[in-house]
Design a protein around this motif. Structure first.
Motif, PDB file in Angstrom:
ATOM      1  N   MET A   1       0.837  -1.175   0.000  1.00  0.00           N
ATOM      2  CA  MET A   1       0.000   0.000   0.000  1.00  0.00           C
ATOM      3  C   MET A   1       0.880   1.235   0.000  1.00  0.00           C
ATOM      4  N   PHE A   2       0.382   2.293  -0.598  1.00  0.00           N
ATOM      5  CA  PHE A   2       1.119   3.546  -0.647  1.00  0.00           C
ATOM      6  C   PHE A   2       0.847   4.364   0.606  1.00  0.00           C
ATOM      7  N   GLY A   3       1.884   5.054   1.063  1.00  0.00           N
ATOM      8  CA  GLY A   3       1.722   5.980   2.175  1.00  0.00           C
ATOM      9  C   GLY A   3       1.423   7.372   1.647  1.00  0.00           C
ATOM     10  N   ILE A   4       1.225   8.283   2.557  1.00  0.00           N
ATOM     11  CA  ILE A   4       0.905   9.654   2.176  1.00  0.00           C
ATOM     12  C   ILE A   4       2.068  10.304   1.432  1.00  0.00           C
ATOM     13  N   SER A   5       3.291  10.057   1.855  1.00  0.00           N
ATOM     14  CA  SER A   5       4.440  10.684   1.200  1.00  0.00           C
ATOM     15  C   SER A   5       4.606  10.167  -0.227  1.00  0.00           C
ATOM     16  N   GLU A   6       4.391   8.883  -0.469  1.00  0.00           N
ATOM     17  CA  GLU A   6       4.503   8.350  -1.825  1.00  0.00           C
ATOM     18  C   GLU A   6       3.427   8.928  -2.738  1.00  0.00           C
ATOM     19  N   ILE A   7       2.215   9.043  -2.219  1.00  0.00           N
ATOM     20  CA  ILE A   7       1.127   9.618  -3.006  1.00  0.00           C
ATOM     21  C   ILE A   7       1.432  11.088  -3.312  1.00  0.00           C
ATOM     22  N   GLY A   8       1.983  11.804  -2.354  1.00  0.00           N
ATOM     23  CA  GLY A   8       2.354  13.197  -2.578  1.00  0.00           C
ATOM     24  C   GLY A   8       3.403  13.348  -3.657  1.00  0.00           C
ATOM     25  N   VAL A   9       4.418  12.503  -3.636  1.00  0.00           N
ATOM     26  CA  VAL A   9       5.467  12.549  -4.665  1.00  0.00           C
ATOM     27  C   VAL A   9       4.882  12.236  -6.035  1.00  0.00           C
ATOM     28  N   ILE A  10       4.012  11.249  -6.114  1.00  0.00           N
ATOM     29  CA  ILE A  10       3.377  10.893  -7.392  1.00  0.00           C
ATOM     30  C   ILE A  10       2.545  12.059  -7.914  1.00  0.00           C
ATOM     31  N   LEU A  11       1.781  12.706  -7.047  1.00  0.00           N
ATOM     32  CA  LEU A  11       0.967  13.849  -7.470  1.00  0.00           C
ATOM     33  C   LEU A  11       1.834  15.007  -7.950  1.00  0.00           C
ATOM     34  N   ILE A  12       2.939  15.271  -7.276  1.00  0.00           N
ATOM     35  CA  ILE A  12       3.841  16.341  -7.696  1.00  0.00           C
ATOM     36  C   ILE A  12       4.423  16.042  -9.070  1.00  0.00           C
ATOM     37  N   VAL A  13       4.826  14.802  -9.310  1.00  0.00           N
ATOM     38  CA  VAL A  13       5.369  14.414 -10.616  1.00  0.00           C
ATOM     39  C   VAL A  13       4.303  14.564 -11.701  1.00  0.00           C
ATOM     40  N   ILE A  14       3.082  14.159 -11.414  1.00  0.00           N
ATOM     41  CA  ILE A  14       1.997  14.280 -12.398  1.00  0.00           C
ATOM     42  C   ILE A  14       1.738  15.748 -12.723  1.00  0.00           C
ATOM     43  N   VAL A  15       1.698  16.596 -11.713  1.00  0.00           N
ATOM     44  CA  VAL A  15       1.471  18.020 -11.936  1.00  0.00           C
ATOM     45  C   VAL A  15       2.609  18.617 -12.761  1.00  0.00           C
TER      46      VAL A  15
END
Length: 87
Positions: A1-15
């Motif tokens: 499962m992804f943690g909050i920090s991994e999801i944040g990094v993924i969102l930043i890369v997508i943006v």
């Protein structure tokens, strides 16, 4: 499962990938906003140093301007025993 920090990094890369063309404009507008804010803060500081008594900070004393009244419709407070207000 992804943690909050991994999801944040993924969102930043997508943006970054999707908005790469608009980033210079966003940075430019943020810089302009920061410059305007800094200039306004400096002008307020200069204004305060020129007016040591601070005419804008003396409410209730002689010579101060009265509060500005904006005309409009007033609504009476709701009495809890009367039920909801009519529309």
């Amino acid at each position: 499962m992804f943690g909050i920090s991994e999801i944040g990094v993924i969102l930043i890369v997508i943006v970054l990938v999707l908005c790469v063309k608009k980033l210079p404009d966003l940075a430019r507008s943020a810089g302009k906003s920061a410059r305007i804010l800094k200039a306004e803060a400096k002008s307020l500081k200069d204004q305060d140093s020129q007016d040591p008594q601070g005419s804008h900070g003396t409410q209730g004393t002689q010579g101060s301007t009265p509060p500005r009244v904006i005309p409009g419709e007033t609504v009476a407070p709701r009495d809890t025993e009367q039920g909801p207000r009519p529309q």
